[in-house]
Design a protein around this motif. Structure first.
Motif, PDB file in Angstrom:
ATOM      1  N   GLU A 196      67.925  44.653  32.860  1.00 24.88           N
ATOM      2  CA  GLU A 196      68.140  45.428  31.650  1.00 24.88           C
ATOM      3  C   GLU A 196      69.150  46.812  32.823  1.00 24.88           C
ATOM      4  OE1 GLU A 196      70.448  45.554  28.539  1.00 24.88           O
ATOM      5  OE2 GLU A 196      68.852  44.341  28.419  1.00 24.88           O
ATOM      6  N   LEU A 197      70.852  47.242  32.001  1.00 28.30           N
ATOM      7  CA  LEU A 197      70.808  48.763  32.336  1.00 28.30           C
ATOM      8  C   LEU A 197      70.372  49.496  31.477  1.00 28.30           C
ATOM      9  CD1 LEU A 197      73.330  49.732  33.806  1.00 28.30           C
ATOM     10  CD2 LEU A 197      75.021  48.914  32.227  1.00 28.30           C
ATOM     11  N   PHE A 198      70.253  50.443  32.085  1.00 26.31           N
ATOM     12  CA  PHE A 198      70.213  51.597  31.586  1.00 26.31           C
ATOM     13  C   PHE A 198      71.477  52.924  31.607  1.00 26.31           C
ATOM     14  CE2 PHE A 198      67.100  49.475  30.179  1.00 26.31           C
ATOM     15  CZ  PHE A 198      66.729  50.406  28.621  1.00 26.31           C
ATOM     16  N   MET A 199      72.509  53.948  30.875  1.00 32.27           N
ATOM     17  CA  MET A 199      72.722  54.567  31.472  1.00 32.27           C
ATOM     18  C   MET A 199      71.863  56.491  30.807  1.00 32.27           C
ATOM     19  SD  MET A 199      75.671  53.602  32.021  1.00 32.27           S
ATOM     20  CE  MET A 199      76.911  54.265  31.978  1.00 32.27           C
ATOM     21  N   CYS A 200      72.731  56.840  32.037  1.00 33.22           N
ATOM     22  CA  CYS A 200      71.727  58.071  32.684  1.00 33.22           C
ATOM     23  C   CYS A 200      72.743  59.182  33.536  1.00 33.22           C
ATOM     24  CB  CYS A 200      70.503  57.772  33.397  1.00 33.22           C
ATOM     25  SG  CYS A 200      70.201  57.605  34.910  1.00 33.22           S
ATOM     26  N   SER A 201      71.373  59.950  33.191  1.00 38.21           N
ATOM     27  CA  SER A 201      72.418  61.302  34.300  1.00 38.21           C
ATOM     28  C   SER A 201      70.601  61.996  35.104  1.00 38.21           C
ATOM     29  CB  SER A 201      72.511  62.759  33.255  1.00 38.21           C
ATOM     30  OG  SER A 201      72.732  63.843  33.960  1.00 38.21           O
ATOM     31  N   ILE A 202      70.645  61.704  36.511  1.00 39.50           N
ATOM     32  CA  ILE A 202      69.421  62.772  36.737  1.00 39.50           C
ATOM     33  C   ILE A 202      69.554  64.084  36.823  1.00 39.50           C
ATOM     34  CG2 ILE A 202      67.931  62.171  38.717  1.00 39.50           C
ATOM     35  CD1 ILE A 202      69.045  59.421  39.438  1.00 39.50           C
ATOM     36  N   GLY A 262      67.531  42.615  27.166  1.00 45.54           N
ATOM     37  CA  GLY A 262      68.105  43.227  26.626  1.00 45.54           C
ATOM     38  C   GLY A 262      66.821  44.309  26.471  1.00 45.54           C
ATOM     39  N   LYS A 263      67.256  45.777  25.872  1.00 50.98           N
ATOM     40  CA  LYS A 263      66.228  46.376  25.698  1.00 50.98           C
ATOM     41  C   LYS A 263      65.128  46.020  24.565  1.00 50.98           C
ATOM     42  CE  LYS A 263      69.831  49.043  27.546  1.00 50.98           C
ATOM     43  NZ  LYS A 263      70.640  50.159  27.201  1.00 50.98           N
ATOM     44  N   GLY A 264      65.283  45.818  24.135  1.00 52.98           N
ATOM     45  CA  GLY A 264      64.104  45.685  22.937  1.00 52.98           C
ATOM     46  C   GLY A 264      62.869  45.421  23.001  1.00 52.98           C
ATOM     47  N   GLY A 271      64.577  53.602  30.800  1.00 54.39           N
ATOM     48  CA  GLY A 271      64.936  52.071  31.616  1.00 54.39           C
ATOM     49  C   GLY A 271      63.140  52.522  32.832  1.00 54.39           C
ATOM     50  N   PHE A 272      62.747  53.509  32.345  1.00 48.67           N
ATOM     51  CA  PHE A 272      61.131  53.395  33.280  1.00 48.67           C
ATOM     52  C   PHE A 272      60.346  52.734  31.902  1.00 48.67           C
ATOM     53  CE2 PHE A 272      62.880  55.399  36.467  1.00 48.67           C
ATOM     54  CZ  PHE A 272      62.321  55.211  37.863  1.00 48.67           C
ATOM     55  N   ARG A 273      60.935  53.561  30.866  1.00 49.40           N
ATOM     56  CA  ARG A 273      59.339  52.381  29.759  1.00 49.40           C
ATOM     57  C   ARG A 273      60.053  51.197  29.349  1.00 49.40           C
ATOM     58  NH1 ARG A 273      61.916  55.593  25.688  1.00 49.40           N
ATOM     59  NH2 ARG A 273      60.520  56.891  25.813  1.00 49.40           N
ATOM     60  N   TRP A 274      60.805  50.675  29.568  1.00 47.78           N
ATOM     61  CA  TRP A 274      61.639  49.250  29.420  1.00 47.78           C
ATOM     62  C   TRP A 274      61.225  48.426  31.037  1.00 47.78           C
ATOM     63  CZ3 TRP A 274      63.835  46.024  33.512  1.00 47.78           C
ATOM     64  CH2 TRP A 274      64.054  45.186  33.485  1.00 47.78           C
TER      65      TRP A 274
END
Length: 195
Positions: free
Chosen positions: A172-178, A156-158, A187-190
């Motif tokens: 956890e999975l986060f979508m991104c564009s480098i 969970g992202k919470g 994602g890194f905050r999580w």
């Protein structure tokens, strides 16, 4: 713009309480997923063209008083055979997937499954980044989550329980564009909650 993004990213990590920690992070994933690009972006806040990673590389990222030792081991088939050589004392794994390359999702899932089943890193937090969402062929988060078999397995992202009393491995999975400089900061905050 990238220098400002890097400064904001570093300030965020410092604010999150990582100012007196050291961490060893592995950047894993298939070839062409964006591992080296992400590592270079975090180090230099610059985008540049990279050759495929032929040999494992490491970078030390200093963020205030934080030291991250990041390893980019490569993602081609021969490099994947030595991933386990880097598991000792690892604090986190960042697993990148090219969200625009659906033909390789099964191969990426196979590698991710093997990592998640490896007892050596059974308690290590995993951040999965679905990269290249800025491209027209990129799938949605729900589609990538399904393709990788992550439904019902993510944390969970919470708010996270960073006390260590969580039952499941942080995943956890986060979508991104480098390239677009978006998403991976979340994602890194999580991830920072578990390091």
């Amino acid at each position: 713009m990238f220098l400002l993004a890097k400064m904001l990213f570093y300030a965020l990590l410092s604010k999150l309480g990582l100012s007196r920690k050291e961490a060893k992070i592995l950047f894993l994933g298939l070839d062409n997923a964006g591992k080296t690009t992400l590592l270079r972006m975090l180090k230099d806040a610059r985008l540049s063209q990279h050759e495929p990673t032929r040999h494992p590389t490491s970078e030390e990222l200093c963020i205030g008083n934080i030291k991250f030792k990041a390893f980019d081991v490569g993602g081609h088939q021969i490099a994947r055979r030595v991933w386990s050589d880097y598991y000792a004392h690892v604090d986190a794994v960042v697993y990148l997937v090219d969200a625009a390359d659906a033909e390789r999702f099964a191969e990426s899932k196979t590698e991710l499954d093997a990592l998640l089943l490896d007892e050596t890193i059974a308690r290590v937090p995993f951040l999965v980044l679905g990269n290249k969402i800025d491209t027209p062929r990129a799938v949605s988060e729900a589609e990538l989550r399904y393709a990788l078999g992550l439904n019902n397995f993510t944390t969970g992202k919470g708010e996270a329980d960073a006390t260590g009393s969580h039952v499941a491995r942080p995943l956890e999975l986060f979508m991104c564009s480098i390239v677009g400089n978006m998403g991976y900061g979340d994602g890194f905050r999580w991830l920072s909650r578990y390091i």
